[in-house]
Enzyme design. Structure first.
Site, PDB file in Angstrom:
ATOM      1  N   CYS A   2      46.843  45.535  50.239  1.00  0.00           N
ATOM      2  CA  CYS A   2      46.680  46.571  51.259  1.00  0.00           C
ATOM      3  C   CYS A   2      47.259  47.884  50.737  1.00  0.00           C
ATOM      4  CB  CYS A   2      47.434  46.184  52.522  1.00  0.00           C
ATOM      5  SG  CYS A   2      47.021  44.552  53.126  1.00  0.00           S
ATOM      6  N   ARG A  27      42.105  49.659  48.077  1.00  0.00           N
ATOM      7  CA  ARG A  27      43.069  48.542  48.040  1.00  0.00           C
ATOM      8  C   ARG A  27      42.814  47.539  49.151  1.00  0.00           C
ATOM      9  NH1 ARG A  27      47.646  49.584  45.068  1.00  0.00           N
ATOM     10  NH2 ARG A  27      48.767  48.028  46.273  1.00  0.00           N
ATOM     11  N   TRP A  75      43.633  44.566  53.724  1.00  0.00           N
ATOM     12  CA  TRP A  75      42.753  43.520  53.161  1.00  0.00           C
ATOM     13  C   TRP A  75      43.316  42.227  53.714  1.00  0.00           C
ATOM     14  CZ3 TRP A  75      43.305  39.973  48.706  1.00  0.00           C
ATOM     15  CH2 TRP A  75      42.102  39.348  48.382  1.00  0.00           C
ATOM     16  N   ASN A 101      52.447  45.248  52.882  1.00  0.00           N
ATOM     17  CA  ASN A 101      51.517  44.770  51.860  1.00  0.00           C
ATOM     18  C   ASN A 101      52.163  43.552  51.230  1.00  0.00           C
ATOM     19  OD1 ASN A 101      49.570  44.447  49.896  1.00  0.00           O
ATOM     20  ND2 ASN A 101      50.529  45.913  48.496  1.00  0.00           N
ATOM     21  N   GLY A 102      51.425  42.427  51.191  1.00  0.00           N
ATOM     22  CA  GLY A 102      51.964  41.199  50.596  1.00  0.00           C
ATOM     23  C   GLY A 102      51.803  40.034  51.561  1.00  0.00           C
ATOM     24  N   GLU A 483      31.927  38.560  31.096  1.00  0.00           N
ATOM     25  CA  GLU A 483      32.151  39.823  31.813  1.00  0.00           C
ATOM     26  C   GLU A 483      30.847  40.353  32.386  1.00  0.00           C
ATOM     27  OE1 GLU A 483      34.618  41.063  32.973  1.00  0.00           O
ATOM     28  OE2 GLU A 483      34.102  43.123  33.448  1.00  0.00           O
ATOM     29  N   LYS A 487      30.494  41.072  36.430  1.00  0.00           N
ATOM     30  CA  LYS A 487      30.085  42.393  36.927  1.00  0.00           C
ATOM     31  C   LYS A 487      28.898  42.261  37.865  1.00  0.00           C
ATOM     32  CE  LYS A 487      32.822  44.655  36.438  1.00  0.00           C
ATOM     33  NZ  LYS A 487      33.892  43.820  35.985  1.00  0.00           N
ATOM     34  N   GLU A 490      29.911  40.461  41.190  1.00  0.00           N
ATOM     35  CA  GLU A 490      30.842  41.237  42.018  1.00  0.00           C
ATOM     36  C   GLU A 490      30.134  42.278  42.879  1.00  0.00           C
ATOM     37  OE1 GLU A 490      34.980  42.576  40.712  1.00  0.00           O
ATOM     38  OE2 GLU A 490      33.772  42.650  38.893  1.00  0.00           O
ATOM     39  N   HIS A 506      22.795  20.867  27.170  1.00  0.00           N
ATOM     40  CA  HIS A 506      23.537  19.681  27.633  1.00  0.00           C
ATOM     41  C   HIS A 506      23.579  19.584  29.144  1.00  0.00           C
ATOM     42  CE1 HIS A 506      24.715  18.753  23.545  1.00  0.00           C
ATOM     43  NE2 HIS A 506      25.037  20.026  23.375  1.00  0.00           N
ATOM     44  N   LYS A 606      40.890  45.783  45.012  1.00  0.00           N
ATOM     45  CA  LYS A 606      41.100  46.268  43.649  1.00  0.00           C
ATOM     46  C   LYS A 606      42.206  45.504  42.933  1.00  0.00           C
ATOM     47  CE  LYS A 606      40.497  48.662  40.001  1.00  0.00           C
ATOM     48  NZ  LYS A 606      39.345  48.315  39.148  1.00  0.00           N
TER      49      LYS A 606
HETATM   50  C1  AGP Z   1      37.164  42.816  37.827  1.00  0.00           C
HETATM   51  O1  AGP Z   1      35.982  43.607  38.001  1.00  0.00           O
HETATM   52  C2  AGP Z   1      37.728  42.360  39.123  1.00  0.00           C
HETATM   53  N1  AGP Z   1      38.005  43.449  39.978  1.00  0.00           N
HETATM   54  C3  AGP Z   1      38.851  41.365  38.964  1.00  0.00           C
HETATM   55  O2  AGP Z   1      38.354  40.239  38.289  1.00  0.00           O
HETATM   56  C4  AGP Z   1      40.098  41.857  38.188  1.00  0.00           C
HETATM   57  O3  AGP Z   1      39.787  41.977  36.824  1.00  0.00           O
HETATM   58  C5  AGP Z   1      41.195  40.795  38.352  1.00  0.00           C
HETATM   59  O4  AGP Z   1      41.505  40.700  39.721  1.00  0.00           O
HETATM   60  C6  AGP Z   1      42.457  41.115  37.552  1.00  0.00           C
HETATM   61  O5  AGP Z   1      43.005  42.333  38.015  1.00  0.00           O
HETATM   62  P1  AGP Z   1      44.123  43.049  37.108  1.00  0.00           P
HETATM   63  O6  AGP Z   1      43.486  43.382  35.807  1.00  0.00           O
HETATM   64  O7  AGP Z   1      44.521  44.263  37.899  1.00  0.00           O
HETATM   65  O8  AGP Z   1      45.243  42.082  36.949  1.00  0.00           O
END
Ligand code: AGP
Length: 611
Positions: A2, A27, A75, A101-102, A483, A487, A490, A506, A606
């Site tokens: 958050c 966030r 969040w 936050n947490g 990756e 992408k 996501e 396989h 994020k």
């Molecule tokens: C990547 O596009 C994502 N947002 C997510 O996988 C991110 O890489 C992961 O949460 C790790 O975050 P960090 O690099 O801030 O630790």
């Protein structure tokens, strides 16, 4: 994760709080709220939905009067996103407001104890427990600072807290444990925030709070106390970002801006670390003896940062001729890892606040390993708990889907591998010097790829209307395919898998049917012929193949596939640095065509500061 903001000063607080929250929406953005202290009472306004809903509800903040307040963008972790679960949360007396936050891990136990004392709860959140605990202790001791210390002594878990009390109308109270919180020193007031982007318009004079510390902010200044409640001074940081660095800069989305920023970001990450053809890591404190004495190497991270580690495994094992174990942080931390004295654990994290990664760091450290982290956010928790930190200097990355942070993390990891290989004597000079030259050439080569974005936008149509897309590759191409697949998932919400090409037969090849889009990565020359045979395999089942290869192999590949994206030739270890750029753009244009919310995809945040 958050976002928290706080302000105390001469001006009306509400508009400043809303502006700060607007820059923290990445966030978390399922609900938002503000609390302002004025005329001896606390006014609260909060609502489900994006921050604009809150701004509309409060007429841009005009409805709440007072020059001290706190705000929150959420969040959800405990309690679904709705008006009641939104922060701030009030105490029973209505005299205390809290943003958090947490996660308070023992909140249920504490909630039951408070209920036995006659407290009732309006929300399902863990945060409301903090508000009621403060109420309980404050009613008992009459001193709010003492009530706060009693509260944080009894709660377990991760928290960054912003708190106001109507009996102290000129002060904001703040504390943190395992979640980021920073203090801003302004000329017209003082600030509290989860990260710099919320404050940069008002002040560049920042202090990062550490776990266990408490702060009291007033218009006159900020007092900070250590975990023994002793007054303390902390190092101030001057933030030299330009304000628009945290703005879109004219691009349709932060993600597109950050994709386009990669050439500059790579320059920033590498220029100062390559001098006269040599890799120079002045920010690394490890001695050559310590480097040569490394017993085992681990790379630990989450998500895309983990994918950087997967590329790093191939590159560092070649450069150092020793095993490199790559682990998902969420698995590593509970696996009773065989790590200890003499081992080096490389932690990779853009935010430097990912809870799983932080926990893995602490687990490794507790077992005696040395921690070297590659992080983007300066002063973040992971950075400050590492023995060495190599910053990626990518600047603020706002889009939830990482791009420039991934690329710069990889560049720094490649530099580290070359540096270690040189010190260990396991990398020959030709490999070393060709790689250094290759790294210096990356920005210009990336610019060339980015200039072809229209071609990629057209090719994106191959996948837009499909529900499943496969990415296949071998060796570095497999590591990169992870990756590319993430992408796409996501931001476009298309199901996708990254699969080692050689493993497809396989079992998983049973899923390839007429028209299934397959992104075949074939940039790694030593296995190009194998990549071609895998292309034939999927085409025989009706797969539609979009291939990614190098310019020198584009003609051969074009004879076999439906479409080709070619990247400039470079050193093998640098192929993923270039190959990721078209994959990022492919995902972007597919998501754009599908009308998705590219910068704030559903269900994501994020930085994931919860388990
Ligand atoms: C990547 O596009 C994502 N947002 C997510 O996988 C991110 O890489 C992961 O949460 C790790 O975050 P960090 O690099 O801030 O630790």
């Amino acid at each position: 994760m958050c976002g928290i903001v706080g302000f105390v000063g001469q001006e009306q607080a509400a508009p400043i709080l809303l502006d700060g929250l607007r820059r923290l929406e990445y966030r978390g953005y399922d609900s938002a709220g503000i609390a302002v202290c004025g005329d001896g009472a606390i006014q609260v306004s909060k609502t489900r939905g994006r921050l604009q809903a809150l701004s509309d509800l409060t007429h841009g903040g005009a409805d709440l009067t007072g020059s001290l307040g706190i705000g929150h963008t959420r969040w959800a972790t405990h309690g679904e996103p709705n008006d009641i679960n939104a922060h701030p949360h009030l105490s029973r007396s209505g005299r205390i407001a809290v943003v958090h936050n947490g996660i308070i891990e023992n909140y249920m136990e504490l909630k039951l104890q408070l209920m036995e004392k006659g407290y009732t709860f309006r929300s399902e959140t863990d945060t409301e427990v903090v508000a009621q605990l403060l109420d309980y202790y404050y009613a008992g001791c009459g001193d709010f600072f003492e009530a706060l210390t009693c509260t944080i002594n009894i709660v377990d878990g991760a928290y960054a807290l912003g708190i106001i009390c109507a009996d102290y109308p000129d002060r904001i109270f703040a504390t943190r444990k395992d979640a980021p919180l920073l203090l801003g020193y302004g000329k017209d007031g003082n600030y509290l925030a989860s990260d710099v982007t919320a404050l940069i318009r008002y002040t560049r004079d920042i202090v990062y709070m550490d776990d266990g510390e408490l702060a009291i902010l007033s218009d006159k200044g900020i007092r900070i106390y250590d975990r023994m409640l002793r007054p303390m001074d902390k190092e101030h940081h001057h933030i030299d970002w330009e304000i628009d660095a945290a703005e879109k800069g004219g691009f349709a989305h932060f993600m597109l801006k950050e994709i386009m920023e990669q050439p500059r970001a790579i320059r920033e990450a590498t220029a100062a670390r390559i001098q006269d053809g040599r890799v120079v890591l002045s920010d690394l404190t490890m001695t050559p003896e310590q480097i040569r004495g490394i017993r085992k190497l681990y790379i630990v991270a989450c998500g895309s940062s983990y994918h950087v580690g997967m590329v790093g495994k191939y590159n560092l094992e070649k450069l150092l001729r020793r095993n490199v174990e790559v682990c998902l942080a969420s698995e590593f931390r509970y696996s009773d890892p065989v790590v200890g004295e003499g081992d080096l654990v490389i932690i990779i994290s853009q935010s430097g606040e990912t809870l799983d990664t932080m926990a893995a760091l602490r687990e490794a450290k507790k077992r005696g390993a040395r921690i070297l982290s590659i992080v983007n956010v300066v002063g973040s928790s992971i950075a400050r708990e590492s023995d060495d930190v190599l910053y990626t200097w990518a600047g603020p990355e706002i889009a939830v889907a990482t791009t420039k942070a991934y690329s710069t993390q990889m560049a720094v990891l490649n530099l580290l591998g070359l540096y270690f290989g040189d010190v260990m004597g396991t990398t020959d000079y030709e490999t070393y010097s060709n790689a250094v030259k290759g790294i210096l050439a990356l920005p210009e080569q990336m610019e060339k790829i980015l200039a072809a974005h229209d071609q990629i936008r057209e090719l994106a149509q191959m996948c837009v209307d499909h529900d499943d897309v496969f990415f296949i590759g071998r060796n570095l191409d497999y590591a990169l395919s992870l990756e590319g697949s993430l992408k796409l998932k996501e931001i476009s919400y298309i199901h996708s898998e990254a699969y080692p090409s050689g493993e497809l037969k396989h079992g998983t090849i049973s899923l390839i049917e007429e028209g299934t889009p397959v992104i075949a990565l074939g940039t790694y020359a030593p296995l190009f012929d194998k990549a071609m045979s895998n292309v034939v395999e999927v085409q025989a089942r009706g797969g539609q193949v979009l291939a990614l290869t190098t310019e020198s192999h584009a003609a051969a590949m074009s004879e076999r596939v439906d479409a080709v994206i070619a990247i400039p030739d470079t050193e093998p270890m640098l192929l993923p640095q270039l190959g990721v750029v078209p994959l990022q753009m492919l995902a972007y244009y597919i998501a754009l065509a599908r009308g998705c919310d590219i910068d704030k995809p559903r269900n994501l945040a994020k930085s994931v500061t919860v388990e």
